[in-house]
Motif scaffolding. Structure first.
Motif, mmCIF file in Angstrom:
data_model
loop_
_atom_site.group_PDB
_atom_site.id
_atom_site.type_symbol
_atom_site.label_atom_id
_atom_site.label_comp_id
_atom_site.label_asym_id
_atom_site.label_seq_id
_atom_site.Cartn_x
_atom_site.Cartn_y
_atom_site.Cartn_z
ATOM 1 N N SER A 67 53.527 40.808 39.019
ATOM 2 C CA SER A 67 53.734 41.651 37.836
ATOM 3 C C SER A 67 54.655 42.831 38.117
ATOM 4 N N GLY A 114 49.447 38.958 39.839
ATOM 5 C CA GLY A 114 49.065 40.014 38.916
ATOM 6 C C GLY A 114 49.272 41.425 39.416
ATOM 7 N N ASP A 147 51.155 44.864 40.410
ATOM 8 C CA ASP A 147 52.343 45.558 39.935
ATOM 9 C C ASP A 147 53.070 46.225 41.107
ATOM 10 N N GLU A 192 48.699 47.311 42.395
ATOM 11 C CA GLU A 192 47.462 47.418 41.645
ATOM 12 C C GLU A 192 47.357 46.220 40.712
ATOM 13 N N PRO A 229 45.066 44.370 37.324
ATOM 14 C CA PRO A 229 44.221 44.745 36.182
ATOM 15 C C PRO A 229 42.740 44.626 36.535
ATOM 16 N N GLY A 230 41.941 45.411 35.831
ATOM 17 C CA GLY A 230 40.498 45.335 36.030
ATOM 18 C C GLY A 230 39.964 46.539 36.755
ATOM 19 N N SER A 254 41.836 46.472 42.882
ATOM 20 C CA SER A 254 43.057 46.984 43.516
ATOM 21 C C SER A 254 42.785 47.423 44.952
#
Length: 190
Positions: A131, A152, A154, A158, A160-161, A166
């Motif tokens: 991402s 996923g 970034d 990190e 999501p969630g 992370s």
């Protein structure tokens, strides 16, 4: 016990924000230091409005003295570079010196960074996430067999969630760096 037959150094080339003590470069540096490396850090904060085409010109005069300082500190030894994001603009300098590296979220959309990585003679590990708009997993796998790509993640690695997810990615990155150091850069004696 540190298994070191020759002197070692680690150079930290940070991203545009957060400096050398941001979590990703900090853990990578700690891995090298735990293996007997002297630590040499570049300190910078990229100016607002730094254009993509200006990155290498801006990074080079700031990275060169730290790279040279580390090499002089361990004559005949081994220098390992930890570069985060903007720090990867120094890839041509690292390649010409023959240093091994881990590039954390490197700028794989920047042709000068990619050219520097292609010129590398020493092994390097690339770490990025699917991402991250500045990451290109296909290019990464063309450049080196040493790639950690996190689905996923970034540009800060990190996901999501919950924050724990992370934090788990940070642990995964740290473990992969330790493996790279122990198996490829500074193999432990048996």
């Amino acid at each position: 016990m540190i298994d070191s037959l020759s002197p070692r150094a680690v150079v930290v080339l940070p991203g545009g924000l957060g400096g050398p003590f941001a979590p990703l470069p900090l853990f990578a540096t700690s891995a090298a230091a735990a293996r007997g490396a002297q630590v040499h850090r570049a300190w910078w904060e990229a100016p607002a409005g730094l254009q993509h085409s200006e990155r290498s010109e801006w990074v080079a005069p700031r990275a060169t003295p730290v790279l040279d300082e580390a090499a002089a500190a361990v004559p005949g030894g081994s220098v390992f570079v930890v570069g985060k994001s903007l720090g990867s603009a120094a890839a041509p300098l690292v390649a010409e010196r023959g240093f091994s590296a881990v590039w954390l979220t490197p700028l794989l959309t920047d042709p000068l960074v990619v050219a520097g990585l292609r010129a590398a003679r020493a092994p390097f590990l690339l770490v990025g996430g699917t991402s991250d708009a500045l990451w290109d997993g296909q290019v990464a796998r063309e450049l080196t067999p040493f790639v950690l790509e996190v689905d996923g993640a970034d540009h800060g690695m990190e996901v999501p969630g919950p924050l724990a997810a992370s934090a788990a990615v940070l642990g995964q990155v740290a473990t992969r760096i330790e493996q790279f150091l122990d198996e490829t850069v500074w193999p432990r004696s048996r």
